[in-house]
Design a protein around this motif. Structure first.
Motif, PDB file in Angstrom:
ATOM      1  N   ALA A 148       0.831  -1.206   0.000  1.00 46.09           N
ATOM      2  CA  ALA A 148       0.000   0.000   0.000  1.00 46.09           C
ATOM      3  C   ALA A 148       0.868   1.259   0.000  1.00 46.09           C
ATOM      4  CB  ALA A 148      -0.928  -0.006   1.221  1.00 46.09           C
ATOM      5  N   GLU A 149       1.982   1.212   0.725  1.00 45.89           N
ATOM      6  CA  GLU A 149       2.892   2.367   0.748  1.00 45.89           C
ATOM      7  C   GLU A 149       3.532   2.590  -0.625  1.00 45.89           C
ATOM      8  OE1 GLU A 149       4.075   4.814   2.941  1.00 45.89           O
ATOM      9  OE2 GLU A 149       2.205   4.314   3.943  1.00 45.89           O
ATOM     10  N   LYS A 150       3.910   1.514  -1.291  1.00 47.60           N
ATOM     11  CA  LYS A 150       4.480   1.648  -2.632  1.00 47.60           C
ATOM     12  C   LYS A 150       3.460   2.217  -3.606  1.00 47.60           C
ATOM     13  CE  LYS A 150       7.971  -2.018  -2.276  1.00 47.60           C
ATOM     14  NZ  LYS A 150       8.414  -3.349  -2.774  1.00 47.60           N
ATOM     15  N   ALA A 151       2.214   1.751  -3.496  1.00 48.02           N
ATOM     16  CA  ALA A 151       1.161   2.271  -4.370  1.00 48.02           C
ATOM     17  C   ALA A 151       0.933   3.757  -4.098  1.00 48.02           C
ATOM     18  CB  ALA A 151      -0.128   1.488  -4.155  1.00 48.02           C
ATOM     19  N   ALA A 152       0.973   4.152  -2.821  1.00 43.49           N
ATOM     20  CA  ALA A 152       0.801   5.569  -2.475  1.00 43.49           C
ATOM     21  C   ALA A 152       1.955   6.404  -3.004  1.00 43.49           C
ATOM     22  CB  ALA A 152       0.677   5.719  -0.960  1.00 43.49           C
ATOM     23  N   ARG A 153       3.166   5.873  -2.894  1.00 46.06           N
ATOM     24  CA  ARG A 153       4.327   6.591  -3.437  1.00 46.06           C
ATOM     25  C   ARG A 153       4.187   6.796  -4.933  1.00 46.06           C
ATOM     26  NH1 ARG A 153       9.353   2.985  -4.313  1.00 46.06           N
ATOM     27  NH2 ARG A 153       7.859   2.362  -5.925  1.00 46.06           N
ATOM     28  N   ASP A 154       3.796   5.748  -5.645  1.00 41.82           N
ATOM     29  CA  ASP A 154       3.658   5.858  -7.096  1.00 41.82           C
ATOM     30  C   ASP A 154       2.565   6.851  -7.482  1.00 41.82           C
ATOM     31  OD1 ASP A 154       5.651   3.999  -7.273  1.00 41.82           O
ATOM     32  OD2 ASP A 154       4.361   2.323  -7.872  1.00 41.82           O
ATOM     33  N   GLU A 155       1.438   6.814  -6.757  1.00 45.23           N
ATOM     34  CA  GLU A 155       0.371   7.747  -7.090  1.00 45.23           C
ATOM     35  C   GLU A 155       0.773   9.185  -6.773  1.00 45.23           C
ATOM     36  OE1 GLU A 155      -4.412   8.541  -6.496  1.00 45.23           O
ATOM     37  OE2 GLU A 155      -3.463   6.864  -5.441  1.00 45.23           O
ATOM     38  N   ALA A 156       1.489   9.366  -5.655  1.00 45.05           N
ATOM     39  CA  ALA A 156       1.970  10.713  -5.321  1.00 45.05           C
ATOM     40  C   ALA A 156       2.896  11.240  -6.412  1.00 45.05           C
ATOM     41  CB  ALA A 156       2.675  10.694  -3.972  1.00 45.05           C
ATOM     42  N   LEU A 157       3.742  10.363  -6.947  1.00 43.47           N
ATOM     43  CA  LEU A 157       4.634  10.770  -8.036  1.00 43.47           C
ATOM     44  C   LEU A 157       3.841  11.107  -9.300  1.00 43.47           C
ATOM     45  CD1 LEU A 157       7.545   8.203  -7.566  1.00 43.47           C
ATOM     46  CD2 LEU A 157       7.656  10.683  -7.199  1.00 43.47           C
ATOM     47  N   GLN A 158       2.774  10.368  -9.566  1.00 40.80           N
ATOM     48  CA  GLN A 158       1.923  10.675 -10.724  1.00 40.80           C
ATOM     49  C   GLN A 158       1.314  12.076 -10.594  1.00 40.80           C
ATOM     50  OE1 GLN A 158      -0.604   7.162 -10.301  1.00 40.80           O
ATOM     51  NE2 GLN A 158      -0.014   6.503 -12.357  1.00 40.80           N
ATOM     52  N   ILE A 159       0.850  12.410  -9.382  1.00 42.26           N
ATOM     53  CA  ILE A 159       0.252  13.733  -9.160  1.00 42.26           C
ATOM     54  C   ILE A 159       1.303  14.825  -9.300  1.00 42.26           C
ATOM     55  CG2 ILE A 159      -0.898  15.187  -7.444  1.00 42.26           C
ATOM     56  CD1 ILE A 159      -2.116  12.566  -6.312  1.00 42.26           C
TER      57      ILE A 159
END
Length: 601
Positions: free
Chosen positions: A458-469
């Motif tokens: 979940a943390e990796k997914a959050a990191r990736d989404e934060a980078l997308q934003i």
């Protein structure tokens, strides 16, 4: 080598070294000092969550230490409990008392909070001193059952190894907790409570949780002392103990390693100065002042600065993934629904009425602008809609549900995101972590899952989404920089990125162009239009009328807390009431005579 691997290699070496030390000596004094280092670390590690991460000062944790110590003493001597369940019960009982302290204490802040906790510590000290029938006062409770294995009581070396095992387990669990969504939330509460609420974090709940964590570890530390000594009395429970626990955290620094540094240095210093109690107390006071004013980041911060200078590879940032898919928000409504409806909103501060029976309707998929002269009540209206300010009367329906009077974090979780007129970033955190905080409510990892490290994916997914934003707003190259070090215009864009990370259905922008230069303002126009095209509805407060006219589908005008006009930009621009509000009636007539028309500035 990744930071995680470096950490666990270093931790393994430390544990191996610490485990070997008791084998090299039979001196009970040295073993006792090692044991006390471990006990003090356990007490300070939880206190670090409360003080170092959440920013809540407490000077009453000696009372929680007493709860743990007397719980295990009474359970083993009077009710015949096995020492292992009694030890666990000590932590549970201290946690319950942590809730009891937190609920009333957190209604106040700063020095008042410290005074409330001091009061708790004094009350507990008086109870254990004066209630002789139960706690035996200075005479104390003898015969506390120590921990044992296979029927054999722990020796001095066993106590050192046990406290080492407990301390390492606690360190790993707290590190996993504090490096994830809970650690970011604690730091957000410490930095900017209003901003934390705006991304869906319940400030009050996280303060209570921090109190409970610190209470549990302090209670376990008290139980360890009572069981190792097989004795406890009121002399253990003093105000000096509360100061010592707080000092370990402040002197060590707000870091996962700070409590360990503080426990090692101050326990050794305490052992050295134990012959001179008056000097000991003076030293604690001097160190407390030194830690507060001369070294606010503590020993951990000092060592971090040295590492940056002499061994920067030790602090190298984690590598980030490469190109990611474009970011898209989730769960947006269609353009036909009425997303927000407010009726009769009224708010008064004495004789000042910034919001006077305002009705407002926001249609999904549109950009709505809220304009008006300075002091018209625009920001107050946004604060009412987002829950920061409760209305005196009126109703607000958002997404089909009544949100009137709900706290800001619940309104944020319902899909209302916002930025602020005065920037409210989490300035000491990285750009990436600021955006991850926006995703807080969308990360599924719970408290116990975080403690045992089950939230890695979940943390990796959050990191990736934060980078997308960040990539969508042109900030990806700033991801690992500290938010407070960025130029003002970039900080404005970062606050917008954090608001987008909440996946808002309605985004409130309070003067997003304030302080921007003309080029940055033009870029903001394109950003707002892209946000609208993503399906996110926008309600904008802005004084730059060129920007308002360029992006708005609908404009609402306030003056002295009342809505005086609304419609398309062209309709509002030519409304006589709007012209009068901005220019004054007499000035308006003069301009109409001279120019044959009026343009709202």
């Amino acid at each position: 080598m990744t930071g995680e691997r470096k950490h666990y290699i270093g931790l393994t070496l430390f544990v191996a070294l610490a485990a070997v030390v008791p084998l090299s000596t039979d001196n009970d004094f040295y073993l006792r000092v090692l044991f006390l280092i471990g006990v003090n670390y356990i007490a300070a590690a939880g206190m670090n969550v409360l003080v170092g991460y959440t920013g809540q000062k407490s000077l009453g944790h000696a009372g929680l230490f007493a709860v743990g110590a007397y719980t295990t003493a009474l359970l083993t001597t009077r009710w015949g409990w096995n020492p292992w369940p009694a030890f666990a019960a000590a932590g549970v009982m201290a946690g319950l008392f942590g809730i009891v302290i937190a609920l009333p204490a957190l209604r106040v802040k700063g020095p008042a909070l410290a005074m409330v906790t001091i009061g708790f510590g004094i009350v507990v000290e008086k109870i254990v001193s004066e209630w002789q029938d139960v706690f035996a006062g200075q005479q104390g409770i003898y015969g506390v059952l120590p921990l044992s294995l296979g029927g054999a009581m722990f020796s001095s070396k066993h106590w050192v190894w046990f406290v080492l095992l407990l301390g390492v387990t606690l360190h790993v669990m707290l590190r996993l907790l504090l490096r994830g969504r809970f650690g970011r939330a604690f730091m957000a509460v410490n930095t900017a409570e209003v901003a934390a609420e705006s991304v869906g974090i319940s400030v009050y709940r996280f303060k209570v949780l921090a109190f409970v964590i610190s209470a549990v570890t302090c209670g376990l530390a008290g139980a360890l002392i009572a069981q190792q000594n097989q004795y406890i009395n009121s002399d253990f429970i003093t105000f000096n103990l509360s100061v010592f626990i707080l000092l370990m955290v402040l002197f060590g620094g707000p870091s996962i390693y700070g409590p360990l540094l503080g426990a090692v240095v101050l326990t050794l210093l305490d052992a050295f100065l134990s012959r001179w109690p008056s000097v000991q107390h003076f030293t604690y006071g001097a160190l407390l002042l030194f830690a507060l004013y001369a070294m606010p980041d503590g020993l951990a911060g000092f060592l971090r600065k040295i590492s940056r200078k002499w061994a920067p590879s030790l602090l190298s940032p984690e590598p980030l993934p490469g190109q990611l898919a474009p970011w898209r928000p989730r769960g947006q409504g269609n353009g036909e629904e009425m997303l927000l409806e407010a009726e009769g909103l009224y708010k008064a501060y004495g004789g000042v009425v910034p919001t006077n029976n305002v009705d407002i309707r926001i249609r999904a998929g549109h950009v709505h602008s809220l304009i008006g002269p300075n002091g018209a009540g625009k920001t107050t209206l946004l604060n009412i809609l987002s829950g920061i300010v409760p209305p005196d009367r009126g109703k607000i329906r958002f997404g089909g549900g009544d949100v009137t009077g709900l706290p800001p974090h619940r309104i944020a979780r319902a899909g209302l995101g916002r930025t602020f007129q005065n920037l409210k970033l989490f300035t000491g955190m990285s750009v990436l972590d600021n955006v991850k905080l926006g995703l807080h409510a969308n990360i599924p990892t719970g408290f116990f899952g975080s403690l045992v490290g089950s939230g890695g994916q979940a943390e990796k997914a959050a990191r990736d989404e934060a980078l997308q934003i960040l990539d969508a707003l042109g900030l990806r190259d700033k991801a690992q920089e500290i938010a407070g070090s960025l130029p003002y215009g970039v900080q404005r864009r970062l606050e917008l990125a954090r608001a987008l990370a909440t996946h808002p259905r309605l985004l409130l922008l309070d003067e997003p162009a304030a302080g921007l230069n003309p080029q940055e303002t033009q870029e903001l126009v394109q950003v707002i239009l892209r946000i609208r095209d993503m399906g996110i509805t926008v309600l904008l407060i802005e004084h730059h009328m060129d920007l308002v006219m360029a992006v708005s589908d609908h404009v609402i005008v306030l003056d002295y807390g009342q809505k005086i006009a609304e419609g398309t930009p062209e309709q509002v621009q030519n409304d006589p009431r709007v012209i009068a509000a901005y220019l004054g009636a007499e000035d308006t007539m003069e301009q109409e005579d001279e120019e044959g028309g009026v343009y709202v500035p």
